[in-house]
Design an enzyme around this catalytic site. Structure first.
Site, PDB file in Angstrom:
ATOM      1  N   LYS A  50      17.378  -4.790   2.244  1.00  0.00           N
ATOM      2  CA  LYS A  50      17.071  -4.264   0.915  1.00  0.00           C
ATOM      3  C   LYS A  50      15.705  -3.575   0.944  1.00  0.00           C
ATOM      4  O   LYS A  50      14.688  -4.217   1.152  1.00  0.00           O
ATOM      5  CB  LYS A  50      17.027  -5.366  -0.130  1.00  0.00           C
ATOM      6  CG  LYS A  50      16.689  -4.845  -1.531  1.00  0.00           C
ATOM      7  CD  LYS A  50      15.946  -5.869  -2.346  1.00  0.00           C
ATOM      8  CE  LYS A  50      15.408  -5.334  -3.644  1.00  0.00           C
ATOM      9  NZ  LYS A  50      14.603  -4.112  -3.566  1.00  0.00           N
ATOM     10  N   GLY A  94       5.457  -7.632   1.461  1.00  0.00           N
ATOM     11  CA  GLY A  94       5.229  -7.523   0.027  1.00  0.00           C
ATOM     12  C   GLY A  94       4.057  -8.386  -0.389  1.00  0.00           C
ATOM     13  O   GLY A  94       3.190  -8.732   0.427  1.00  0.00           O
ATOM     14  N   VAL A 131       5.022 -13.339  -4.033  1.00  0.00           N
ATOM     15  CA  VAL A 131       6.462 -13.317  -3.802  1.00  0.00           C
ATOM     16  C   VAL A 131       6.793 -13.875  -2.418  1.00  0.00           C
ATOM     17  O   VAL A 131       7.752 -14.639  -2.247  1.00  0.00           O
ATOM     18  CB  VAL A 131       7.010 -11.887  -3.962  1.00  0.00           C
ATOM     19  CG1 VAL A 131       8.484 -11.828  -3.577  1.00  0.00           C
ATOM     20  CG2 VAL A 131       6.819 -11.411  -5.394  1.00  0.00           C
ATOM     21  N   GLY A 132       5.997 -13.509  -1.417  1.00  0.00           N
ATOM     22  CA  GLY A 132       6.250 -14.000  -0.072  1.00  0.00           C
ATOM     23  C   GLY A 132       6.211 -15.513   0.022  1.00  0.00           C
ATOM     24  O   GLY A 132       7.056 -16.132   0.686  1.00  0.00           O
ATOM     25  N   GLU A 167       4.656 -10.379   6.012  1.00  0.00           N
ATOM     26  CA  GLU A 167       3.422  -9.602   6.042  1.00  0.00           C
ATOM     27  C   GLU A 167       3.064  -9.386   4.587  1.00  0.00           C
ATOM     28  O   GLU A 167       3.769  -8.678   3.857  1.00  0.00           O
ATOM     29  CB  GLU A 167       3.653  -8.285   6.790  1.00  0.00           C
ATOM     30  CG  GLU A 167       2.363  -7.625   7.274  1.00  0.00           C
ATOM     31  CD  GLU A 167       1.702  -6.792   6.195  1.00  0.00           C
ATOM     32  OE1 GLU A 167       0.697  -7.268   5.635  1.00  0.00           O
ATOM     33  OE2 GLU A 167       2.189  -5.696   5.906  1.00  0.00           O
ATOM     34  N   CYS A 169      -1.414  -2.017   2.782  1.00  0.00           N
ATOM     35  CA  CYS A 169      -1.879  -3.404   2.851  1.00  0.00           C
ATOM     36  C   CYS A 169      -3.175  -3.503   3.649  1.00  0.00           C
ATOM     37  O   CYS A 169      -3.940  -4.446   3.480  1.00  0.00           O
ATOM     38  CB  CYS A 169      -0.808  -4.302   3.453  1.00  0.00           C
ATOM     39  SG  CYS A 169      -0.208  -3.752   5.048  1.00  0.00           S
ATOM     40  N   GLU A 202      -6.017  -7.715  -5.107  1.00  0.00           N
ATOM     41  CA  GLU A 202      -5.423  -6.563  -4.446  1.00  0.00           C
ATOM     42  C   GLU A 202      -4.855  -5.626  -5.515  1.00  0.00           C
ATOM     43  O   GLU A 202      -3.784  -5.870  -6.063  1.00  0.00           O
ATOM     44  CB  GLU A 202      -4.319  -6.996  -3.483  1.00  0.00           C
ATOM     45  CG  GLU A 202      -3.757  -5.837  -2.679  1.00  0.00           C
ATOM     46  CD  GLU A 202      -2.638  -6.250  -1.733  1.00  0.00           C
ATOM     47  OE1 GLU A 202      -2.517  -5.635  -0.668  1.00  0.00           O
ATOM     48  OE2 GLU A 202      -1.888  -7.201  -2.078  1.00  0.00           O
TER      49      GLU A 202
END
Length: 482
Positions: free
Chosen positions: A175, A227, A231-232, A249, A283, A384
């Protein structure tokens, strides 16, 4: 330009999705619809997993050289289309045309690297304490891999995840980010045209619910994700309860440290490129700068001039150095942070948001530099923002500078500018990040070396280079006696 139809590649066929409508807009000119269609449904994701599971046995038994040959043919196709697919990338994601074409070519090189890497040593032989026996350590693919990739590198990040996954014998359900379905389709088309067997790669576009369906699917054997840290970590926690390996990552808040003996011409140019290329949406982008007080005034004056000289414009304009951020939500988030910063920090160069003309119509944010208060540096120091914004602080020593570099929950990338070998070695030893640049920008990663961070910037094995196989294979220790 006409809009493309968003489709999904499932079990070797291009299908319309059964999910919610998707509209892919050009962030430079949101009135320009790049692609539209329907996202994948839960049933589409389930079909993709069934196809990937059915294809796994045959694919893992395909000789590695034959798998690699498909990657090489796909690389040739990407290279042949690098100009037109690069233009589509710039139109869809907002990266400037020069960067977009370069990224497309880089994706081809990533495929070539991993196609060659599989020809190298893939196991080991050890002596055994038992007479007439040898001990072998062999590698096998992990199975069906779920891959979730971000918007900011819409072809190179998929390449560095999918290439090692496929060449080591795994099948994939992938995805991409909602905002970059077209480049995902192009990448899948390159592999399809190269002869990838049906079901080995399955592309399902869609909203976050599609990613949730991948992570929650009973047939997923491993998940690779790029991401946000939030969420990770949620995904990792969910998978850990089921014993499913995770590679993440995640976020970054990368610092550049400019010491008193730095070559300021180099430092200013590299900080500006690290901070403002891709509109700060990397990132590894520079978003914090720590500068020695002896050169701070000169550095800030030069950085402000270099920033003001940057050309902000439509990503497809050949002269543009800074394009838009990816969507209206990103623009509004960054602009709100800049508004708050004006009340608490000292603007070095902080233009007002665009209110008229093409830049106001697109999702553009003016590149900005602030000097932060040491007592309350605020969100420009800690959060971030993923935009073209830099917060600067002054220090009086190398040791204090290194301490401030480490003053972050993240640990992805750092740049150090110095002509002192001793200071460079001290920084390499003491800065707690996964990537250290000396006298070059914090942003950037090469395909043949490991990439990844520490602390809140990463979970699981590193990506890229020879390290990539560690996540996409599992080892078995074999005691072999005749």
């Amino acid at each position: 330009m006409s809009a493309s139809e968003i489709r999904h590649f499932v079990d070797g066929r291009w299908i319309a999705g059964g999910g919610e409508p998707l509209v892919d807009l050009n962030p430079s000119r949101p009135s320009d619809v790049v692609a539209e269609g329907r996202g994948a449904s839960a049933a589409d994701v389930d079909t993709a997993f069934r196809a990937a599971r059915a294809a796994f046995e045959g694919w893992r038994r395909t000789p590695a050289r034959a798998r690699a040959a498909i990657l090489l043919r796909a690389a040739d196709a990407i290279e042949a289309h690098r100009e037109d697919w690069g233009r589509e990338l710039a139109r869809e994601e907002g990266k400037t045309l020069v960067e977009a074409v370069a990224e497309t070519g880089h994706a081809a090189n990533i495929l070539r690297f991993h196609a060659q890497e599989v020809e190298r040593q893939s196991g080991e032989v050890f002596e055994s304490p038992t007479p007439g026996e040898r001990i072998l350590v062999i590698r096998r693919p992990v199975g069906v891999v779920g891959a979730i990739t971000p918007f900011n590198f819409p072809i190179s990040i998929p390449a560095w995840k999918l290439a090692p996954a496929l060449v080591w014998g795994n099948t994939v359900v992938w995805k991409p980010a909602t905002s970059v379905p077209l480049l995902a389709m192009r990448f899948a088309q390159a592999l399809e045209g190269a002869g990838l067997p049906r079901g080995v790669l399955n592309l399902v576009n869609g909203a976050p619910e599609v990613g949730e369906a991948i992570v929650g699917h009973a047939d997923v054997d491993a998940v690779t994700f790029t991401g946000s840290t939030r969420v990770g970590r949620m995904i990792a926690a969910q998978l850990a309860g089921r014993g499913v390996p995770f590679q993440g990552e995640l976020g970054g808040k990368n610092a550049s440290l400019v010491l008193a003996d730095a070559d300021l011409d180099v430092a200013v140019e590299q900080v500006a490129l690290g901070a403002f290329r891709a509109a700060g949406q990397k990132c590894t982008a520079t978003s914090r700068v720590i500068v020695h007080e002896d050169v701070a005034d000169d550095f800030l004056r030069r950085l402000a001039a270099r920033t003001a000289a940057m050309t902000v414009g439509d990503a497809l304009d050949e002269g543009a150095e800074v394009g838009p951020v990816v969507d209206a939500v990103a623009r509004d988030r960054v602009v709100a942070a800049l508004t708050r910063a004006r009340a608490t920090a000292t603007p070095v160069l902080a233009p007002e948001p665009y209110t008229s003309g093409p830049l106001a119509e697109g999702y553009f944010v003016p590149p900005s530099v602030f000097e932060l208060d040491d007592d309350e540096p605020g969100e420009l120091w800690t959060e971030e923002l993923f935009g073209p914004v830099v917060g600067v602080r002054r220090v009086s020593s190398t040791a204090e500078g290194i301490r401030l570099v480490n003053d972050s929950q993240y640990g992805l990338s750092t740049a150090v500018f110095t002509t002192s070998l001793a200071d460079a070695l001290a920084a390499i030893e003491d800065i707690r990040v996964g990537v250290v640049h000396v006298n070059s920008a914090s942003a950037g990663a090469d395909l043949h070396v490991p990439f990844g961070g520490t602390a809140a910037s990463a979970l699981g094995p590193k990506e890229q280079g020879a390290a990539a196989r560690d996540f996409f294979t599992e080892t078995a220790t074999v005691y072999l006696r005749g």
